[in-house]
Design a protein around this motif. Structure first.
Motif, PDB file in Angstrom:
ATOM      1  N   LEU A   1       0.757  -1.298   0.065  1.00 28.08           N
ATOM      2  CA  LEU A   1       0.041  -0.078   0.078  1.00 28.08           C
ATOM      3  C   LEU A   1       0.784   1.204  -0.016  1.00 28.08           C
ATOM      4  O   LEU A   1       0.631   2.274  -0.621  1.00 28.08           O
ATOM      5  N   GLU A   2       1.886   1.150   0.883  1.00 31.96           N
ATOM      6  CA  GLU A   2       2.803   2.285   0.796  1.00 31.96           C
ATOM      7  C   GLU A   2       3.483   2.561  -0.479  1.00 31.96           C
ATOM      8  O   GLU A   2       3.627   3.631  -0.829  1.00 31.96           O
ATOM      9  N   GLN A   3       3.815   1.558  -1.146  1.00 36.42           N
ATOM     10  CA  GLN A   3       4.558   1.759  -2.524  1.00 36.42           C
ATOM     11  C   GLN A   3       3.547   2.218  -3.789  1.00 36.42           C
ATOM     12  O   GLN A   3       3.638   3.250  -4.385  1.00 36.42           O
ATOM     13  N   ILE A   4       2.269   1.832  -3.596  1.00 38.30           N
ATOM     14  CA  ILE A   4       1.145   2.436  -4.404  1.00 38.30           C
ATOM     15  C   ILE A   4       1.134   3.840  -4.146  1.00 38.30           C
ATOM     16  O   ILE A   4       0.839   4.634  -5.125  1.00 38.30           O
TER      17      ILE A   4
ATOM     18  N   GLU B   1       1.574   9.558  -5.540  1.00 41.16           N
ATOM     19  CA  GLU B   1       1.917  10.941  -5.333  1.00 41.16           C
ATOM     20  C   GLU B   1       2.994  11.253  -6.431  1.00 41.16           C
ATOM     21  O   GLU B   1       2.852  12.423  -6.980  1.00 41.16           O
ATOM     22  N   GLU B   2       3.793  10.372  -7.088  1.00 42.29           N
ATOM     23  CA  GLU B   2       4.667  10.823  -8.055  1.00 42.29           C
ATOM     24  C   GLU B   2       3.829  10.963  -9.464  1.00 42.29           C
ATOM     25  O   GLU B   2       4.158  11.839 -10.140  1.00 42.29           O
ATOM     26  N   PHE B   3       2.805  10.130  -9.897  1.00 43.09           N
ATOM     27  CA  PHE B   3       1.752  10.509 -10.752  1.00 43.09           C
ATOM     28  C   PHE B   3       1.446  11.994 -10.737  1.00 43.09           C
ATOM     29  O   PHE B   3       1.458  12.609 -11.738  1.00 43.09           O
ATOM     30  N   ARG B   4       0.723  12.364  -9.510  1.00 44.09           N
ATOM     31  CA  ARG B   4       0.005  13.632  -9.364  1.00 44.09           C
ATOM     32  C   ARG B   4       1.303  14.619  -9.488  1.00 44.09           C
ATOM     33  O   ARG B   4       0.836  15.434 -10.194  1.00 44.09           O
TER      34      ARG B   4
ATOM     35  N   ALA C   1      -3.658   6.510 -14.481  1.00 45.17           N
ATOM     36  CA  ALA C   1      -2.873   6.476 -13.334  1.00 45.17           C
ATOM     37  C   ALA C   1      -2.522   4.903 -12.966  1.00 45.17           C
ATOM     38  O   ALA C   1      -1.346   4.792 -12.661  1.00 45.17           O
ATOM     39  N   THR C   2      -3.577   4.174 -13.095  1.00 48.14           N
ATOM     40  CA  THR C   2      -3.345   2.621 -13.084  1.00 48.14           C
ATOM     41  C   THR C   2      -2.225   2.383 -14.186  1.00 48.14           C
ATOM     42  O   THR C   2      -1.492   1.644 -14.000  1.00 48.14           O
TER      43      THR C   2
ATOM     44  N   ILE D   1       1.423   3.394 -13.259  1.00 45.38           N
ATOM     45  CA  ILE D   1       2.087   2.710 -12.240  1.00 45.38           C
ATOM     46  C   ILE D   1       2.276   1.149 -12.765  1.00 45.38           C
ATOM     47  O   ILE D   1       3.513   0.857 -12.604  1.00 45.38           O
ATOM     48  N   LEU D   2       1.577   0.581 -13.235  1.00 46.18           N
ATOM     49  CA  LEU D   2       1.937  -0.618 -13.827  1.00 46.18           C
ATOM     50  C   LEU D   2       3.092  -0.572 -14.718  1.00 46.18           C
ATOM     51  O   LEU D   2       4.021  -1.300 -14.774  1.00 46.18           O
ATOM     52  N   ASN D   3       3.225   0.423 -15.598  1.00 45.39           N
ATOM     53  CA  ASN D   3       4.381   0.620 -16.578  1.00 45.39           C
ATOM     54  C   ASN D   3       5.595   0.801 -15.770  1.00 45.39           C
ATOM     55  O   ASN D   3       6.561   0.191 -16.299  1.00 45.39           O
ATOM     56  N   GLU D   4       5.624   1.541 -15.007  1.00 50.61           N
ATOM     57  CA  GLU D   4       6.735   2.035 -14.064  1.00 50.61           C
ATOM     58  C   GLU D   4       7.155   0.790 -13.340  1.00 50.61           C
ATOM     59  O   GLU D   4       8.280   0.834 -13.050  1.00 50.61           O
ATOM     60  N   GLU D   5       6.367  -0.360 -13.136  1.00 47.96           N
ATOM     61  CA  GLU D   5       6.721  -1.317 -12.395  1.00 47.96           C
ATOM     62  C   GLU D   5       6.920  -2.402 -13.353  1.00 47.96           C
ATOM     63  O   GLU D   5       7.334  -3.743 -13.220  1.00 47.96           O
ATOM     64  N   ASN D   6       7.151  -2.087 -14.755  1.00 52.13           N
ATOM     65  CA  ASN D   6       7.630  -2.936 -15.848  1.00 52.13           C
ATOM     66  C   ASN D   6       6.267  -4.225 -16.146  1.00 52.13           C
ATOM     67  O   ASN D   6       6.742  -5.400 -16.180  1.00 52.13           O
ATOM     68  N   HIS D   7       5.111  -3.755 -16.029  1.00 54.45           N
ATOM     69  CA  HIS D   7       4.245  -4.687 -16.159  1.00 54.45           C
ATOM     70  C   HIS D   7       3.095  -3.937 -17.272  1.00 54.45           C
ATOM     71  O   HIS D   7       3.130  -2.714 -17.446  1.00 54.45           O
ATOM     72  N   ASP D   8       2.206  -4.818 -17.781  1.00 55.37           N
ATOM     73  CA  ASP D   8       1.531  -4.449 -18.807  1.00 55.37           C
ATOM     74  C   ASP D   8      -0.079  -4.745 -18.171  1.00 55.37           C
ATOM     75  O   ASP D   8      -0.274  -5.732 -17.579  1.00 55.37           O
TER      76      ASP D   8
END
Length: 80
Positions: free
Chosen positions: A3-6, A11-14, A63-64, A67-74
């Motif tokens: 949860l903290e990482q999300i 916040e980084e996205f915002r 935003a979703t 975040i997924l892209n930042e974590e190398n997920h699709d």
């Protein structure tokens, strides 16, 4: 992802894409958090958002996806 990482990624996205005065609407942040948690927990294969016009579904999707892209997920976002 915790949860903290999300919340850190949110916040980084915002800070990167939205104005300094931006405030999440009721339910937007919670929806993003639940989608990301569901994705990483693999507890469901599909997540569907049913929300009224003007609730910010596009922002939730962006935003979703970011975040997924930042974590190398699709992920896939489908809209009618």
């Amino acid at each position: 992802m915790t949860l903290e990482q999300i919340e850190t990624k949110l916040e980084e996205f915002r800070a990167t894409f939205l104005s300094e005065s931006f405030i999440w609407r009721k339910g937007q942040k919670e929806a993003i958090i639940e989608i990301i948690k569901t994705y990483f927990n693999k507890s469901k294969n599909v997540v569907i958002i049913d929300a009224p016009v003007g609730s910010g579904k596009s922002l939730i999707a962006m935003a979703t996806a970011w975040i997924l892209n930042e974590e190398n997920h699709d992920g896939y976002i489908l809209a009618s």
